[in-house]
Write an enzyme that holds these catalytic residues in place. Structure first.
Site: not given
Ligand SMILES: NC(=O)c1ccc[n+]([C@@H]2O[C@H](COP(=O)([O-])OP(=O)(O)OC[C@H]3O[C@@H](n4cnc5c(N)ncnc54)[C@H](O)[C@@H]3O)[C@@H](O)[C@H]2O)c1
Length: 409
Positions: A211, A265
């Protein structure tokens, strides 16, 4: 076939679409989050983020009782963790959210369960997940290369494109890395419920690095394009034409320059590699530095345009787009937003902002006004920061134009 009960921990841009798709194929899904607003919104069958088609899907699966959200973890057959993994000020990875998620679910884990980390993570994070769970649940046998395990632990990164998440979640190939091969096999059975792409099995460390490698590859290639834009500017060459011509070579495919690299990212993940192998990751670090410096270059261009107009009047500057990429509402770590904040803070001009994907301006833009496209005709300087589709179809405005996206303005 009886569908499993799944728990998706973290209901943001990745977790919520994943939970909805799993529920849509018939799984019973419990979404866990720490954000009350997100939980309440989802339980009303609504969404708190923008993603095409997601609102209808969430309304349907919540209405049919297959998805519900809570802040209290419940027993499930598998737990998919999709919480944030930012980096700290010193650019080392911050796994505190992952730790919080592991500690929260540890109490409800049962023999036979599977835990899958989906968050983008540094190499070794899945082994760390094992240690955190093991500390909280010494009664459960953790997966090891030898012997029977009570639970399976695996890593499966998400590689969807915001704006097309519901399609890519299903169609993309998935790389699944297990702490052991048996863990990878168990994790695959979860993805097999909804993934039409191929599920390719490996070990957890390779999947984690895979990744990071994908995003570092993108970052390095964008840095090449951004560096070309600086060189071309210096040499009085149109970089967009240059790249178009160079790409006519059958084995050349240069990406497009822009005002910088944003989102959490591509602008973040390469630092995870640099942090774990600083001596070796020289080009990856330089690419980050080149891309991080691009907003300053755009600001210098805007400053020069303001200087030109300011002799006669207080300039009006219109900025087009705040999101970190086209056709989404995600402003996180957006170079366009960083540029807008610095232009607005300068107080040398009146600032108008066109961002069709937000209803109100974020913090740090008190001196700016959110307007629609038609209201920018009185601006002296027009700065295109995001290539939203709506801008592509609009007539380029009159005045000084700074086109950071090559839309021909
Ligand atoms: N957004 C993207 O396009 C994308 C693409 C690929 C990978 N990612 C990866 O995916 C992961 C999540 O990204 P995202 O964009 O969905 O983030 P986000 O901030 O949109 O969502 C994360 C959620 O997790 C919740 N959270 C935080 N701590 C928590 C806990 N202890 N228990 C339960 N919920 C909790 C937050 O309140 C939030 O709603 C990251 O590692 C990111 O790098 C994101």
């Amino acid at each position: 076939m009886t569908r499993p009960t799944l728990s998706v921990v973290g209901l943001g841009y990745i977790g919520l679409p994943t939970a909805a798709v799993l529920a849509d194929v018939g799984c019973r899904v419990i979404g866990i989050d720490i954000d009350r607003h997100a939980i309440d919104t989802i339980n009303e069958g609504k969404i708190h983020i923008v993603e095409p088609g997601l609102d209808e899907m969430v309304a349907r699966v919540v209405g049919e009782g297959r998805l519900r959200a809570s802040d209290v973890p419940e027993p499930a057959d598998a737990f998919l963790i999709a919480v944030p993994t930012p980096f700290r000020d010193d650019r080392t990875p911050d796994l505190s959210y992952v730790r919080g998620a592991c500690e929260a679910i540890a109490g409800v884990l049962r023999k036979g369960d599977t835990v899958i980390l989906e968050s983008t993570s540094p190499v070794g994070a899945t082994e760390q997940v094992l240690r955190w769970i093991s500390e909280a649940r010494p009664d459960l046998a953790m997966p090891r290369s030898d012997g029977e395990a009570d639970i399976a632990i695996a890593y499966c990164p998400e590689r969807v494109l915001p704006g097309n998440v519901l399609v890519e979640l299903v169609r993309n190939d998935r790389v699944i890395g297990g702490i052991t091969p048996a863990c990878a096999q168990k994790a695959r059975s979860i993805y097999a419920t909804f993934v039409e792409g191929e599920c390719i099995l490996t070990d957890a460390r390779t999947a984690e690095m895979c990744k990071l490698t994908e995003n570092a590859f993108r970052d390095v290639n964008i840095a090449f394009a951004n560096e070309l834009s600086l060189i071309s500017d210096r040499l009085d060459i149109n970089v967009w034409e240059l790249i178009r011509l160079a790409n006519r070579h059958p084995r050349v495919n240069i990406l497009q320059p822009g005002p910088g690299v944003g989102g959490h990212c591509i602008a973040c993940d390469p630092w995870f590699i640099v942090a774990s192998a600083p001596e070796q990751a020289r080009m990856i670090r330089t690419a980050r530095e080149v891309n991080d410096a691009k907003p300053d270059w755009v600001l210098r261009k805007i400053d020069a345009a303001i200087d030109m107009v300011a002799n006669e009047k207080r300039p009006v500057v219109a900025l087009y787009g705040l999101a970190f990429k086209p056709d989404i509402d995600d402003l996180r770590d957006s170079p366009a937003l960083a540029i807008a904040r610095r232009v607005a803070a300068g107080a040398r001009c009146e600032v108008l902002i066109v961002e069709p994907y937000v209803d109100e301006l974020p913090t740090g833009l008190a001196n700016a006004r959110l307007v629609n496209f038609q209201e920018t005709t009185r601006a002296d300087i027009h700065v295109l920061l995001v290539d939203h589709s709506v801008f592509k179809t609009a007539q380029p405005p009159d005045g000084v134009r700074i086109d950071t996206r090559g839309m021909g303005w």
